[in-house]
Design a protein around this motif. Structure first.
Motif, short mmCIF file in Angstrom:
data_model
loop_
_atom_site.label_atom_id
_atom_site.label_comp_id
_atom_site.label_asym_id
_atom_site.label_seq_id
_atom_site.Cartn_x
_atom_site.Cartn_y
_atom_site.Cartn_z
N THR A 429 -18.78 7.66 25.92
CA THR A 429 -18.72 6.20 25.97
C THR A 429 -18.14 5.79 27.31
O THR A 429 -17.49 6.59 27.99
CB THR A 429 -17.83 5.63 24.85
OG1 THR A 429 -16.49 6.10 25.03
CG2 THR A 429 -18.33 6.04 23.48
N PHE A 430 -18.36 4.55 27.70
CA PHE A 430 -17.83 4.05 28.97
C PHE A 430 -16.36 3.69 28.77
O PHE A 430 -16.02 2.71 28.12
CB PHE A 430 -18.62 2.83 29.43
CG PHE A 430 -18.23 2.34 30.80
CD1 PHE A 430 -18.62 3.04 31.93
CD2 PHE A 430 -17.47 1.20 30.95
CE1 PHE A 430 -18.26 2.60 33.20
CE2 PHE A 430 -17.10 0.74 32.21
CZ PHE A 430 -17.50 1.46 33.33
N SER A 431 -15.48 4.53 29.32
CA SER A 431 -14.06 4.36 29.09
C SER A 431 -13.28 5.12 30.15
O SER A 431 -13.73 6.17 30.62
CB SER A 431 -13.67 4.88 27.69
OG SER A 431 -12.26 4.94 27.54
N ALA A 432 -12.12 4.61 30.50
CA ALA A 432 -11.25 5.34 31.42
C ALA A 432 -10.67 6.57 30.75
O ALA A 432 -10.24 7.50 31.43
CB ALA A 432 -10.12 4.43 31.92
N GLN A 433 -10.63 6.59 29.42
CA GLN A 433 -10.14 7.74 28.66
C GLN A 433 -11.18 8.09 27.59
O GLN A 433 -10.99 7.82 26.41
CB GLN A 433 -8.78 7.44 28.02
CG GLN A 433 -7.66 7.21 29.02
CD GLN A 433 -7.34 8.47 29.83
OE1 GLN A 433 -7.83 9.56 29.54
NE2 GLN A 433 -6.53 8.32 30.86
N TYR A 435 -11.93 10.74 26.21
CA TYR A 435 -11.55 11.79 25.25
C TYR A 435 -10.94 11.19 23.98
O TYR A 435 -11.00 11.79 22.92
CB TYR A 435 -10.53 12.73 25.89
CG TYR A 435 -10.92 13.17 27.28
CD1 TYR A 435 -11.93 14.11 27.48
CD2 TYR A 435 -10.30 12.61 28.40
CE1 TYR A 435 -12.31 14.49 28.75
CE2 TYR A 435 -10.67 12.98 29.68
CZ TYR A 435 -11.67 13.92 29.86
OH TYR A 435 -12.05 14.28 31.12
N ARG A 436 -10.35 10.01 24.09
CA ARG A 436 -9.66 9.39 22.95
C ARG A 436 -10.69 8.76 22.01
O ARG A 436 -11.54 7.99 22.45
CB ARG A 436 -8.68 8.34 23.45
CG ARG A 436 -7.75 7.79 22.39
CD ARG A 436 -6.93 6.63 22.92
NE ARG A 436 -5.87 7.06 23.84
CZ ARG A 436 -5.69 6.54 25.06
NH1 ARG A 436 -6.52 5.60 25.52
NH2 ARG A 436 -4.70 6.95 25.81
N THR A 437 -10.62 9.08 20.73
CA THR A 437 -11.49 8.45 19.74
C THR A 437 -10.73 7.32 19.05
O THR A 437 -9.51 7.22 19.20
CB THR A 437 -11.97 9.47 18.69
OG1 THR A 437 -10.92 9.72 17.76
CG2 THR A 437 -12.41 10.78 19.34
N PRO A 438 -11.40 6.48 18.27
CA PRO A 438 -10.68 5.42 17.55
C PRO A 438 -9.76 5.94 16.46
O PRO A 438 -8.93 5.18 15.95
CB PRO A 438 -11.82 4.58 16.95
CG PRO A 438 -13.03 4.91 17.75
CD PRO A 438 -12.86 6.32 18.16
N LEU A 439 -9.89 7.22 16.09
CA LEU A 439 -9.05 7.78 15.05
C LEU A 439 -7.73 8.23 15.64
O LEU A 439 -7.71 8.99 16.62
CB LEU A 439 -9.75 8.97 14.37
CG LEU A 439 -11.11 8.68 13.75
CD1 LEU A 439 -11.70 9.95 13.15
CD2 LEU A 439 -10.99 7.58 12.69
#
Length: 472
Positions: A429-433, A435-439
């Motif tokens: 996904t387009f994100s600076a992080q 690796y982090r998921t919403p969980l």
């Protein structure tokens, strides 16, 4: 919050093991869960043709492992890892004589005749700043650069398609050599960013080489596992995980799996917006792979090709461009580009005395069921005529076979997802992080996250560092 005290890692590929090691080094109690009976993901070896012949099931040559800002800090030598450097990193056979990539930049430039000075000017700054470039390149693309001028210098040269850069070169050898390197991107050679792959892999050859582990790729995995266990970590094999709820309770969980597997592992728990993005993740062409047991070395027309650990078969730049465009159009190329590794001339431990192994694959449409053996072998025979006479046995792995062996290789895509520019920015996904998921406490650390495919462990490294920071 305090630093996490326990962690689950799902998947024992190089990224999963790198994440496990980072956490174990920080004092976290870590358990790795692996569904197969052998750790390693796509970094494994086995005797799959005839007894006594050791073949690499996935990755076979590891230029990024010896350039990895993390793996190179680990004491893997103390746990049995020995790197083998062939006489030449790469050879690219051509009808008029092979283009040869030497460890020495100067020697390679001298072999390219009129194109030597340009080749040297193009690669020399990369090699001189190699460690700094790797620290920028093998991480999320969205970051505050520590070396902005170096990154800008590289970006200006790396963004165009290789077909455009190659127009600056006058000889067929130089253009073909660059095309063979760029084709590792598994993109059409007219795609923006393909030059980046050529420069990075070319720079790696001169800066660190294209070595492979003595005894097989499994030796790299075994050294990582041994060091992880030395730190107190645990590995559980033959334990496929179907859902996150099946794991033992832990403060953090890192997943060395692709987006589709994440959707299954977290079934019913992910926000729909995030799940939709995972479902939109695109995979690249598949691989059609063949492992050979040979009674003698390949009979190359040009004897210099026998000095290379890796051989790019495909002919001229236009021929490779046609071959690499075919899988994106849903076709198997009539004359495919073939990546070939010949380990045993430099590592005789992989075969019985006087006998040899060869590892080769071509790019085909994702999940293709077409038998591409004839086309692949015709490409080898073009430059090693009559090689079939030294074949003792072969094992064919089509895209479906590769995915069944390692579920992360969706449709036979060995890179963890398509490598076009947008997906390199949005992986997954387009994100600076990314690796982090919403969980809470759950992170993704596979080749489907930055910096992408290759044996470098950096996705695992960055995901584990993020998990530690979030915990604190």
């Amino acid at each position: 919050m305090t630093q996490p005290r326990s962690a689950n890692i799902v998947g024992s590929g190089p990224n999963g093991l790198a994440a496990a090691i980072v956490l174990a080094q920080a004092g976290v109690r870590v358990r790795v869960w692996e569904g197969a009976d052998t750790p390693g993901g796509s970094v494994r070896s086995a005797q799959i043709t005839l007894p006594g012949f050791t073949h690499d099931l996935g990755s076979a040559v590891h230029p990024l492992a010896v350039s990895s800002p993390f793996l190179t800090t680990l004491p893997l030598h103390a746990f049995g890892l020995r790197w083998i450097h062939p006489d030449l990193p790469v050879a690219h056979p051509l009808p008029g004589g092979a283009a040869l990539m030497h460890r020495s930049l100067i020697e390679t430039a001298d072999s390219l005749d009129a194109d030597g000075p340009l080749y040297r000017r193009l690669l020399a700054p990369l090699i001189a700043n190699w460690d700094d470039l790797m620290s920028e390149f093998l991480r999320p693309l969205i970051h505050l650069p520590a070396h902005p001028l170096l990154l800008a210098w590289f970006g200006i040269r790396a963004l165009p398609p290789i077909t455009l850069l190659a127009q600056l070169f006058r000889t067929e050898k130089a253009r073909a050599l660059l095309a063979g390197l760029a084709a590792h991107s598994v993109l059409p050679l007219t795609a923006p960013g393909t030059t980046a792959f050529a420069l990075m892999l070319g720079g790696a050859a001169h800066a660190r080489g294209w070595p492979f582990p003595q005894g097989g790729a499994q030796s790299l995995t075994d050294a990582l596992v041994a060091y992880f266990k030395f730190l107190g970590g645990e590995v559980t094999l033959n334990h496929p995980v179907g859902h996150l709820r099946e794991l033992l309770p832990a403060d953090v969980t890192l997943l060395d799996v692709g987006p589709r597997a994440l959707l299954a592992l977290a079934d019913g728990q992910l926000p729909e917006r995030y799940a939709h993005k995972l479902r939109q993740f695109r995979y690249g062409p598949g691989s059609f792979k063949v492992d050979y047991a040979l009674s003698a070395p390949l009979p190359w027309t040009d004897p210099d090709v026998a000095r290379a650990g890796t051989v790019h078969l495909g002919g001229s730049l236009p021929q490779i461009a046609r071959a690499e465009a075919a899988p994106h159009r849903g076709r198997v190329a009539d004359k495919p580009y073939v990546l070939l590794a010949q380990h045993t001339p430099f590592d005789p431990s992989r075969a019985p005395p006087g006998q040899h192994t060869v590892w080769a694959y071509s790019h085909v449409p994702n999940a293709s069921r077409e038998d591409a053996l004839g086309q692949l072998e015709a490409s080898i025979d073009r430059f090693a005529p009559g090689f079939q006479h030294v074949v003792l046995g072969r094992t064919v792995s089509a895209p479906g076979t590769l995915q069944a062996w390692n579920p992360n290789l969706v449709g036979g895509d060995v890179g963890g997802g398509a490598n076009d520019l947008w997906q390199l920015l949005s992986r997954p996904t387009f994100s600076a992080q990314p690796y982090r998921t919403p969980l809470p406490g759950v992170y993704l650390c596979s080749a489907s996250t930055p910096p992408g495919g290759g044996v470098h462990g950096m996705a695992g490294y960055w995901a584990a560092q993020l998990a530690l920071r979030d915990g604190r």
